[in-house]
Write a protein that holds these residues in place. Structure first.
Motif, mmCIF file in Angstrom:
data_model
loop_
_atom_site.group_PDB
_atom_site.id
_atom_site.type_symbol
_atom_site.label_atom_id
_atom_site.label_comp_id
_atom_site.label_asym_id
_atom_site.label_seq_id
_atom_site.Cartn_x
_atom_site.Cartn_y
_atom_site.Cartn_z
ATOM 1 N N UNK A 251 0.848 -1.209 0.000
ATOM 2 C CA UNK A 251 0.000 0.000 0.000
ATOM 3 C C UNK A 251 0.871 1.243 0.000
ATOM 4 N N UNK A 252 0.349 2.342 -0.543
ATOM 5 C CA UNK A 252 1.105 3.604 -0.453
ATOM 6 C C UNK A 252 1.468 3.898 0.993
ATOM 7 N N UNK A 253 2.685 4.392 1.178
ATOM 8 C CA UNK A 253 3.166 4.688 2.522
ATOM 9 C C UNK A 253 3.975 3.563 3.131
ATOM 10 N N UNK A 254 3.833 2.344 2.594
ATOM 11 C CA UNK A 254 4.590 1.205 3.124
ATOM 12 C C UNK A 254 6.012 1.199 2.583
ATOM 13 N N UNK A 255 6.835 0.378 3.208
ATOM 14 C CA UNK A 255 8.239 0.229 2.828
ATOM 15 C C UNK A 255 8.369 -0.967 1.899
ATOM 16 N N UNK A 256 9.153 -0.809 0.827
ATOM 17 C CA UNK A 256 9.405 -1.899 -0.107
ATOM 18 C C UNK A 256 10.877 -2.281 -0.057
ATOM 19 N N UNK A 257 11.127 -3.578 0.025
ATOM 20 C CA UNK A 257 12.506 -4.077 0.037
ATOM 21 C C UNK A 257 12.652 -5.098 -1.077
ATOM 22 N N UNK A 258 13.494 -4.787 -2.051
ATOM 23 C CA UNK A 258 13.686 -5.627 -3.228
ATOM 24 C C UNK A 258 15.106 -6.184 -3.194
ATOM 25 N N UNK A 259 15.226 -7.461 -3.541
ATOM 26 C CA UNK A 259 16.512 -8.139 -3.465
ATOM 27 C C UNK A 259 17.039 -8.483 -4.846
ATOM 28 N N UNK A 260 18.353 -8.444 -4.986
ATOM 29 C CA UNK A 260 19.038 -8.846 -6.214
ATOM 30 C C UNK A 260 20.248 -9.667 -5.796
ATOM 31 N N UNK B 19 9.042 4.851 1.732
ATOM 32 C CA UNK B 19 7.591 5.056 1.827
ATOM 33 C C UNK B 19 7.065 5.178 0.414
ATOM 34 N N UNK B 20 6.285 4.182 0.002
ATOM 35 C CA UNK B 20 5.822 4.130 -1.378
ATOM 36 C C UNK B 20 4.860 5.275 -1.691
ATOM 37 N N UNK B 21 5.163 5.958 -2.782
ATOM 38 C CA UNK B 21 4.264 6.954 -3.338
ATOM 39 C C UNK B 21 3.495 6.315 -4.497
ATOM 40 N N UNK B 22 2.338 6.873 -4.875
ATOM 41 C CA UNK B 22 1.556 6.256 -5.964
ATOM 42 C C UNK B 22 2.357 6.076 -7.251
ATOM 43 N N UNK B 23 3.278 6.981 -7.528
ATOM 44 C CA UNK B 23 4.061 6.905 -8.764
ATOM 45 C C UNK B 23 5.177 5.856 -8.708
ATOM 46 N N UNK B 24 5.366 5.205 -7.560
ATOM 47 C CA UNK B 24 6.451 4.217 -7.424
ATOM 48 C C UNK B 24 6.028 2.813 -7.828
ATOM 49 N N UNK B 25 4.748 2.624 -8.113
ATOM 50 C CA UNK B 25 4.298 1.286 -8.495
ATOM 51 C C UNK B 25 4.725 1.039 -9.948
ATOM 52 N N UNK B 26 5.611 0.068 -10.100
ATOM 53 C CA UNK B 26 6.320 -0.130 -11.363
ATOM 54 C C UNK B 26 7.105 -1.440 -11.272
ATOM 55 N N UNK B 27 7.871 -1.713 -12.331
ATOM 56 C CA UNK B 27 8.792 -2.853 -12.311
ATOM 57 C C UNK B 27 10.208 -2.322 -12.086
ATOM 58 N N UNK B 28 10.961 -3.037 -11.265
ATOM 59 C CA UNK B 28 12.322 -2.634 -10.931
ATOM 60 C C UNK B 28 13.307 -3.720 -11.360
ATOM 61 N N UNK B 29 14.382 -3.273 -12.000
ATOM 62 C CA UNK B 29 15.415 -4.194 -12.471
ATOM 63 C C UNK B 29 16.769 -3.833 -11.863
ATOM 64 N N UNK B 30 17.530 -4.856 -11.483
ATOM 65 C CA UNK B 30 18.936 -4.631 -11.175
ATOM 66 C C UNK B 30 19.760 -4.980 -12.407
ATOM 67 N N UNK B 31 20.981 -4.467 -12.455
ATOM 68 C CA UNK B 31 21.856 -4.657 -13.625
ATOM 69 C C UNK B 31 23.294 -4.639 -13.142
ATOM 70 N N UNK B 32 24.122 -5.498 -13.756
ATOM 71 C CA UNK B 32 25.526 -5.509 -13.374
ATOM 72 C C UNK B 32 26.398 -5.517 -14.613
ATOM 73 N N UNK B 33 27.656 -5.133 -14.425
ATOM 74 C CA UNK B 33 28.677 -5.228 -15.466
ATOM 75 C C UNK B 33 29.831 -6.086 -14.937
ATOM 76 N N UNK B 34 30.313 -6.975 -15.838
ATOM 77 C CA UNK B 34 31.496 -7.749 -15.501
ATOM 78 C C UNK B 34 31.981 -8.489 -16.733
ATOM 79 N N UNK B 35 33.307 -8.494 -16.958
ATOM 80 C CA UNK B 35 33.898 -9.253 -18.065
ATOM 81 C C UNK B 35 33.267 -8.925 -19.417
ATOM 82 N N UNK B 36 33.105 -7.660 -19.664
ATOM 83 C CA UNK B 36 32.568 -7.166 -20.952
ATOM 84 C C UNK B 36 31.159 -7.673 -21.246
ATOM 85 N N UNK B 37 30.411 -7.952 -20.203
ATOM 86 C CA UNK B 37 29.011 -8.333 -20.356
ATOM 87 C C UNK B 37 28.165 -7.505 -19.392
ATOM 88 N N UNK B 38 27.029 -7.084 -19.869
ATOM 89 C CA UNK B 38 26.093 -6.322 -19.038
ATOM 90 C C UNK B 38 24.831 -7.173 -18.927
#
Lengths: 108, 118
Positions: free
Chosen positions: A14-23, A78-97
């Motif tokens: 819900x808006x106002x709650x805390x979101x914790x995303x893992x990668x 604290x989630x705002x209404x505009x924060x509802x979305x998809x989230x991606x992590x990304x890394x670089x290593x050995x000439x690959x992203x």
């Protein structure tokens, strides 16, 4: 090739709650080369966090990144209404992203 | 203001070819690595290829090696992706993205849709 696994696949909050995303990486990732993006439907991704914990230009301070080695976290304090979305992590290593498969943050 | 505008996406037959373009403005293109990143319908993001500032280094994801070629024309503020021998699995929105200082992607275009159909 380093594989990034994001969890959970989706999160209902819900808006106002805390979101914790893992990668989690299959091998150690340099903290300098771990980033987080937000993507809303029909839009291009937007850089939120670079070098694991630095906010990109214009990103509100409710977004924070942390972690090292193989475990990284994106926290939205604290989630705002505009924060509802998809989230991606990304890394670089050995000439690959590579990206994680994404976490969808949905309105409960 | 940094702007990246992709063009060239289309419906193409399996085995066909297509050339994507990305027009850059608001920054000095020859100071940045540039990438193409794609997203299949309903799927996640996949980095495809990138190119060094002067075009002397290029890297590709394994699935496109030998079929796709990335290039740039700094004088014309443009990035390109030549795609040959297209497969069904190449169907995606293709984004042009600028590299940030930490091998992230700090600016993205709005994307151009490539659909491969038999």
């Amino acid at each position: 090739e380093i594989v990034l696994t994001q969890s959970p696949g989706s999160l209902s909050l819900s808006p106002g709650e805390r979101a914790t995303l893992s990668c989690r990486a299959s091998q150690s990732v340099s903290s300098s080369y771990l980033a987080w993006y937000q993507q809303k439907p029909g839009q291009a991704p937007r850089l939120l966090i670079y070098a694991a914990s630095s906010r990109a230009t214009g990103i509100p301070d409710r977004f924070s990144g942390s972690g090292s080695g193989t475990d990284f976290t994106l926290t939205i304090s604290r989630l705002e209404p505009e924060d509802f979305a998809v989230y991606y992590c990304q890394q670089y290593g050995s000439s690959l992203w590579t990206f994680g498969q994404g976490t969808k943050v949905e309105i409960k | 203001e940094v702007q990246l505008v992709e063009s060239g996406g289309d419906l193409v037959q399996r085995g066909g070819s297509l050339r994507l373009s990305c027009a850059a403005s608001g920054f000095t293109l020859n100071s940045y690595w540039m990438s193409w990143v794609r997203q299949a319908p309903g799927k996640g993001l996949e980095w495809v290829a990138n190119i060094r500032q002067d075009g002397t280094e290029k890297y590709y994801v394994d699935s496109v090696k030998g079929r796709f070629t990335i290039s740039r024309d700094n004088a014309k503020n443009s990035l390109f992706l030549q795609m040959n021998s297209l497969r069904d699995e190449d169907t995606a929105v293709y984004y042009c993205a600028r590299h940030g200082s930490y091998n992230d992607f700090d600016y993205w275009g709005q994307g151009t849709l490539v659909t491969v159909s038999s």
